[in-house]
Scaffold this motif. Structure first.
Motif, PDB file in Angstrom:
ATOM      1  N   GLU B  31       0.822  -1.206   0.000  1.00 13.04           N
ATOM      2  CA  GLU B  31       0.000   0.000   0.000  1.00 13.04           C
ATOM      3  C   GLU B  31       0.857   1.258   0.000  1.00 13.04           C
ATOM      4  O   GLU B  31       2.040   1.223   0.342  1.00 13.04           O
ATOM      5  CB  GLU B  31      -0.934   0.001   1.218  1.00 13.04           C
ATOM      6  N   ARG B 165       6.018  -1.567  -4.510  1.00 12.33           N
ATOM      7  CA  ARG B 165       4.761  -1.961  -3.893  1.00 12.33           C
ATOM      8  C   ARG B 165       4.349  -3.361  -4.318  1.00 12.33           C
ATOM      9  O   ARG B 165       3.824  -4.132  -3.503  1.00 12.33           O
ATOM     10  CB  ARG B 165       3.673  -0.960  -4.249  1.00 12.33           C
ATOM     11  N   SER B 166       4.602  -3.694  -5.572  1.00  8.85           N
ATOM     12  CA  SER B 166       4.198  -5.031  -6.017  1.00  8.85           C
ATOM     13  C   SER B 166       5.044  -6.097  -5.327  1.00  8.85           C
ATOM     14  O   SER B 166       4.648  -7.250  -5.233  1.00  8.85           O
ATOM     15  CB  SER B 166       4.319  -5.144  -7.535  1.00  8.85           C
ATOM     16  N   PRO B 182      -1.189   4.659  -8.121  1.00 10.55           N
ATOM     17  CA  PRO B 182      -2.482   3.999  -8.240  1.00 10.55           C
ATOM     18  C   PRO B 182      -2.950   3.440  -6.903  1.00 10.55           C
ATOM     19  O   PRO B 182      -2.144   2.855  -6.162  1.00 10.55           O
ATOM     20  CB  PRO B 182      -2.223   2.880  -9.255  1.00 10.55           C
ATOM     21  N   HIS B 183      -4.234   3.636  -6.606  1.00 12.82           N
ATOM     22  CA  HIS B 183      -4.869   3.082  -5.400  1.00 12.82           C
ATOM     23  C   HIS B 183      -4.191   3.526  -4.113  1.00 12.82           C
ATOM     24  O   HIS B 183      -4.162   2.797  -3.139  1.00 12.82           O
ATOM     25  CB  HIS B 183      -4.911   1.537  -5.433  1.00 12.82           C
ATOM     26  N   ALA B 184      -3.639   4.724  -4.113  1.00 13.67           N
ATOM     27  CA  ALA B 184      -2.995   5.184  -2.878  1.00 13.67           C
ATOM     28  C   ALA B 184      -4.008   5.917  -2.010  1.00 13.67           C
ATOM     29  O   ALA B 184      -4.931   6.554  -2.504  1.00 13.67           O
ATOM     30  CB  ALA B 184      -1.855   6.133  -3.222  1.00 13.67           C
ATOM     31  N   GLN B 185      -3.835   5.755  -0.699  1.00 16.55           N
ATOM     32  CA  GLN B 185      -4.648   6.568   0.218  1.00 16.55           C
ATOM     33  C   GLN B 185      -4.199   8.013   0.096  1.00 16.55           C
ATOM     34  O   GLN B 185      -3.011   8.278  -0.060  1.00 16.55           O
ATOM     35  CB  GLN B 185      -4.428   6.137   1.665  1.00 16.55           C
ATOM     36  N   GLU B 186      -5.137   8.924   0.171  1.00 17.42           N
ATOM     37  CA  GLU B 186      -4.720  10.314   0.141  1.00 17.42           C
ATOM     38  C   GLU B 186      -4.812  10.909   1.544  1.00 17.42           C
ATOM     39  O   GLU B 186      -5.835  10.778   2.219  1.00 17.42           O
ATOM     40  CB  GLU B 186      -5.587  11.133  -0.827  1.00 17.42           C
TER      41      GLU B 186
END
Lengths: 214, 189
Positions: B31, B165-166, B182-186
């Protein structure tokens, strides 16, 4: 432990490669050369004050590299990187002290031989003088790093470093010069003062580095 | 690799001024979080708190795995050659063999022998990134990683973070420049 050695080695490399070694030694010898000019060529008088002169010169020489010990590392983020790896600032400071001492003390002892000849010191005082310097210089190195950490990032840090460091070095100077004279008891006091500085200064320097960060 | 980073009700006070409070987020393997906000909002302070350089005023930062910090400065010895300077840190982190590969990843393998002081701003930034890669740490803390980078290097940076991350790594990125995560918390300050 390997980190400690890596930091010591880095300090040594920086001391030897940046001309940081040559300057204090040249300065030390210069002071030893200046004194006979100022006092005159009276061999007996020179021999009497010689030990004290060498100690004062060693003190000033140890002060010279203070500005390069901590400030560049604080500015370039090196100290933050050590801390981010979980190393305590005091440990980093202790490693810096060892590196600083190895960087200037052995060369200073060699230069003392030349300075002793210039000051007409009698041969039998040379051994106690060298032994005293060997005992006292770790204290000087510790004091140097602690001072460097305290004044890091301040304006006019070089002049301030002298004001901070020299008063604390007075006991070393008194007992060091005494030990090179005919007061054997001064050795123990010199060792005690040096030990106190070596044991205490890493924590002072570590706290100063921490304060500088926030 | 096991990795984690969590902020629980963290507040930051700098110079008597409260920058943020009640900040909470948790990152697990793979993440990422993107910290955004205007200048002076406390983005760098947040990264420094995550790195353990600043104590939070209140709250707690917990985590799992080593953290690698990319701050404003590259933290490389200016007089050393690039490879030697990165190797100093890689040795401390126990990954001395990873230096060449890390330099190649950021496209600096041709400059390995060039002293750090001769590098440009963008090259120094990439060198700092090579240090982060070579550390092998699962948690990356990146403060304005895109500063001074050209468009191509920003793409490389995005790819590197995605690869990291992968592989189960974590990235906490503070930036005022657009970086695709991509798909990161802001985390907006």
């Amino acid at each position: 432990m390997s980190v400690f050695i890596a930091i010591v080695w880095r300090e040594l490399r920086r001391a030897w490669s940046s001309g940081g070694l040559l300057m204090p030694i040249a300065f030390f010898l210069l002071v030893a050369i200046l004194f006979p000019f100022a006092i005159g060529p009276d061999g007996r008088l020179l021999a009497r004050v010689g030990g004290g002169v060498i100690w004062a010169a060693a003190l000033l020489a140890a002060l010279l590299p203070v500005e390069r010990l901590v400030t560049p590392d604080a500015e370039s983020g090196m100290l933050d990187q050590f801390a981010a790896r979980g190393l305590s600032d005091s440990l980093v400071a202790a490693a810096k002290m060892v590196g600083h001492w190895l960087g200037f003390a052995p060369a200073l002892l060699v230069a003392t031989l030349a300075a002793a000849a210039l000051l007409h010191l009698p041969g039998n005082t040379l051994v106690p003088l060298l032994a005293g310097l060997a005992i006292g210089t770790p204290g000087l190195a510790a004091l140097g790093v602690a001072t460097a950490a305290l004044v890091a990032g301040l304006r006019g840090a070089g002049a301030l470093a002298g004001l901070v460091m020299l008063p604390f070095a007075v006991p070393l100077l008194i007992f060091g010069a005494g030990a090179s004279g005919d007061q054997p008891g001064a050795f123990k006091l010199l060792a005690a003062v040096s030990l106190l500085l070596v044991a205490g200064c890493p924590f002072v320097a570590g706290a100063a580095i921490r304060m500088g960060r926030s | 690799m096991s990795a984690g980073l969590s902020f629980a009700d963290v507040a930051c006070v700098r110079g008597g001024r409260s920058l943020f409070e009640g900040l909470r987020f948790a990152l697990g393997p793979g993440e990422a979080a993107l910290v955004t906000g205007p200048n002076g909002a406390g983005k760098s302070s947040l990264i420094r708190i995550a790195a353990g350089l600043l104590p939070p005023a209140t709250g707690r930062v917990a985590g799992d795995g080593a953290r690698a910090l990319l701050a404003e400065t590259a933290a490389l010895d200016p007089e050393l050659g690039l490879a030697a300077a990165v190797r100093f840190w890689a040795r401390i982190d126990g990954h001395a063999a990873a230096v060449e590969a890390a330099l190649a990843t950021v496209g600096l393998e041709k400059l390995a022998q060039v002293p750090v002081r001769l590098l440009s701003t963008g090259q120094r930034r990439r060198a700092g990134f090579a240090r982060v890669i070579a550390s092998g740490a699962p948690v990356w803390l990146l403060d304005e990683p895109a500063n001074g980078l050209d468009a191509g290097s920003v793409r490389t940076l995005e790819t590197l973070i995605a690869d990291h991350r992968s592989g189960g790594g974590i990235a906490l990125v503070a930036t005022h420049l657009p970086i695709a995560l991509p798909h990161a918390q802001e985390v907006r300050l």
